[in-house]
Design an enzyme around this catalytic site. Structure first.
Site, short mmCIF file in Angstrom:
data_model
loop_
_atom_site.label_atom_id
_atom_site.label_comp_id
_atom_site.label_asym_id
_atom_site.label_seq_id
_atom_site.Cartn_x
_atom_site.Cartn_y
_atom_site.Cartn_z
N ASN A 1 17.37 -3.99 -25.26
CA ASN A 1 16.78 -4.04 -26.60
C ASN A 1 15.53 -4.92 -26.54
O ASN A 1 15.64 -6.14 -26.48
CB ASN A 1 17.82 -4.62 -27.58
CG ASN A 1 17.26 -4.82 -28.97
OD1 ASN A 1 16.16 -4.35 -29.30
ND2 ASN A 1 18.01 -5.52 -29.83
N TRP A 2 14.38 -4.27 -26.53
CA TRP A 2 13.13 -5.02 -26.36
C TRP A 2 12.71 -5.73 -27.64
O TRP A 2 11.75 -6.48 -27.64
CB TRP A 2 12.01 -4.08 -25.89
CG TRP A 2 12.25 -3.45 -24.55
CD1 TRP A 2 13.31 -3.66 -23.71
CD2 TRP A 2 11.41 -2.49 -23.88
NE1 TRP A 2 13.17 -2.91 -22.57
CE2 TRP A 2 12.03 -2.18 -22.65
CE3 TRP A 2 10.20 -1.86 -24.20
CZ2 TRP A 2 11.47 -1.27 -21.74
CZ3 TRP A 2 9.65 -0.96 -23.30
CH2 TRP A 2 10.27 -0.67 -22.09
N LYS A 3 13.37 -5.42 -28.75
CA LYS A 3 13.03 -6.02 -30.05
C LYS A 3 11.53 -5.86 -30.33
O LYS A 3 10.97 -4.84 -29.95
CB LYS A 3 13.50 -7.47 -30.09
CG LYS A 3 14.98 -7.61 -29.71
CD LYS A 3 15.56 -8.95 -29.97
CE LYS A 3 17.02 -8.95 -29.55
NZ LYS A 3 17.70 -10.20 -29.84
N HIS B 1 21.90 -4.07 -36.20
CA HIS B 1 21.70 -5.29 -35.40
C HIS B 1 21.71 -6.50 -36.33
O HIS B 1 21.24 -6.45 -37.46
CB HIS B 1 20.37 -5.21 -34.65
CG HIS B 1 20.23 -6.29 -33.63
ND1 HIS B 1 19.85 -7.56 -33.97
CD2 HIS B 1 20.48 -6.29 -32.31
CE1 HIS B 1 19.86 -8.30 -32.86
NE2 HIS B 1 20.24 -7.56 -31.85
N GLU C 1 19.99 -9.09 -36.44
CA GLU C 1 18.69 -9.54 -36.95
C GLU C 1 18.30 -8.74 -38.19
O GLU C 1 17.68 -9.27 -39.11
CB GLU C 1 17.63 -9.43 -35.84
CG GLU C 1 17.79 -10.57 -34.83
CD GLU C 1 17.38 -10.22 -33.41
OE1 GLU C 1 16.71 -9.20 -33.19
OE2 GLU C 1 17.77 -10.99 -32.50
N GLU D 1 28.41 -8.22 -30.79
CA GLU D 1 27.36 -9.21 -30.60
C GLU D 1 27.60 -10.41 -31.51
O GLU D 1 27.19 -10.39 -32.68
CB GLU D 1 26.00 -8.60 -30.93
CG GLU D 1 25.59 -7.45 -30.04
CD GLU D 1 24.08 -7.37 -29.86
OE1 GLU D 1 23.64 -7.35 -28.72
OE2 GLU D 1 23.36 -7.36 -30.87
N GLY E 1 20.17 -14.62 -28.40
CA GLY E 1 18.91 -15.33 -28.19
C GLY E 1 19.08 -16.84 -28.12
O GLY E 1 18.10 -17.58 -28.15
N SER F 1 22.96 -13.14 -25.13
CA SER F 1 22.61 -13.98 -23.96
C SER F 1 23.22 -13.47 -22.66
O SER F 1 23.67 -14.26 -21.84
CB SER F 1 23.00 -15.44 -24.23
OG SER F 1 22.28 -15.95 -25.34
N GLY G 1 19.08 -8.36 -24.70
CA GLY G 1 17.81 -8.64 -25.38
C GLY G 1 16.84 -9.27 -24.40
O GLY G 1 16.23 -8.59 -23.57
N GLY G 2 16.72 -10.59 -24.47
CA GLY G 2 15.73 -11.34 -23.68
C GLY G 2 15.65 -10.93 -22.22
O GLY G 2 14.55 -10.72 -21.69
#
Ligand code: PGA
Length: 266
Positions: A17-19, A103, A105, A175, A181, A221, A242-243
């Site tokens: 997930n590149w966000k 998600h 976010e 999640e 993150g 993470s 993600g990251g």
């Protein structure tokens, strides 16, 4: 092309997930590296979730490879006066086989609630796009012992009104909000407890057969260093990263670790 039965098996599943990251040039570079590695990562469903602006570029880059494309969100209407929104029809058109829905976010920053998420799931499924449904508790909920209660309530509300065939096409991503993150991942046993619970709820509501085939992935993470031990748990089928998916090297290492753990579980 999304085929009806694609998710009828518990495959190893790793999505990046590149966000809100990556320009067109960067997206193309990253996707190219993932495609290059994918041919030697057999047995994993590898999915890239670029921002909307890069979907078309990434679609071109992954063409002919085993790598799949996903949107990061979908609106529930097909077309019309909904400024800023993107429909399932459009995602399908650009080549998405999957879409992230719900998600945290979006739930937290943009105020999405379970009713909206339920409508989005239905919209994706109408286009035969497999939703990656994200659920998870906040730190407050975990600390007050409400994790499983929260998970059950999200799952039931988000999946409300879907039939068994539709549910079997949903990838569930656990999640925990406190792990996203933050560098603080759930321990393998914390994650396993919730994954097992999700499978149990699916079994009670939709039957054991569906539950035993359901793909339940973990996000929060995930890194090359913790991927193996998380994936070694019996109910963890992969990751939403993600990251660590923003760099090819770490994303590929995570997939390698997932495949290694999966092999040892079998
Ligand atoms: P993270 O994000 O890997 O950066 O924690 C995971 C996610 O939000 O899907």
């Amino acid at each position: 092309m999304a085929s009806e039965n694609k998710l009828s098996k518990r495959i190893s599943f790793v999505a990046g997930n590149w966000k809100m990251n990556k320009t067109l040039r960067e997206a193309k570079e990253l996707a190219t590296e993932v495609v290059r590695a994918a041919s030697s990562l057999l047995g994993a469903e590898i999915v890239l979730c670029p921002p909307f602006t890069a979907l078309s570029e990434v679609a071109k880059t992954i063409e002919g490879s085993s790598v799949q494309l996903a949107g990061q969100d979908v609106f529930w209407e097909e077309k019309g006066a909904f400024t800023g929104e993107i429909s399932g029809l459009m995602l399908k058109d650009v080549g998405c086989q999957y879409v992230i829905v719900g998600h945290s976010e979006r739930r937290q920053i943009l105020g999405e609630d379970d009713l909206m998420i339920n409508r989005k799931l239905k919209a994706a499924l109408r286009q035969q796009i497999f939703p990656i449904l994200c659920i998870g508790e906040t730190l407050e909920e975990r600390d007050s012992g409400k994790t499983l209660q929260r998970i059950e309530s999200q799952l039931k509300q988000d999946l409300n009104g879907l039939n068994k065939t539709e549910i079997s096409q949903v990838v569930v991503a656990y999640e925990p909000v406190w792990a996203i993150g933050t560098g603080r991942n759930a321990t393998p046993s914390q994650a396993q407890e919730v994954h097992q619970f999700i499978r149990q709820i699916l079994g009670q509501s939709y039957g054991q057969e569906l539950a035993s085939c359901a793909i339940i992935i973990y996000g929060g993470s995930v890194k090359p260093e913790n991927a193996y031990s998380l994936m070694a748990e019996p109910d963890i089928d992969g990751f939403l990263v993600g990251g660590a998916s923003l760099e090819a090297k770490s994303f590929i290492k995570i997939i390698e670790q997932a495949l290694r753990a999966k092999k040892e579980k079998e």
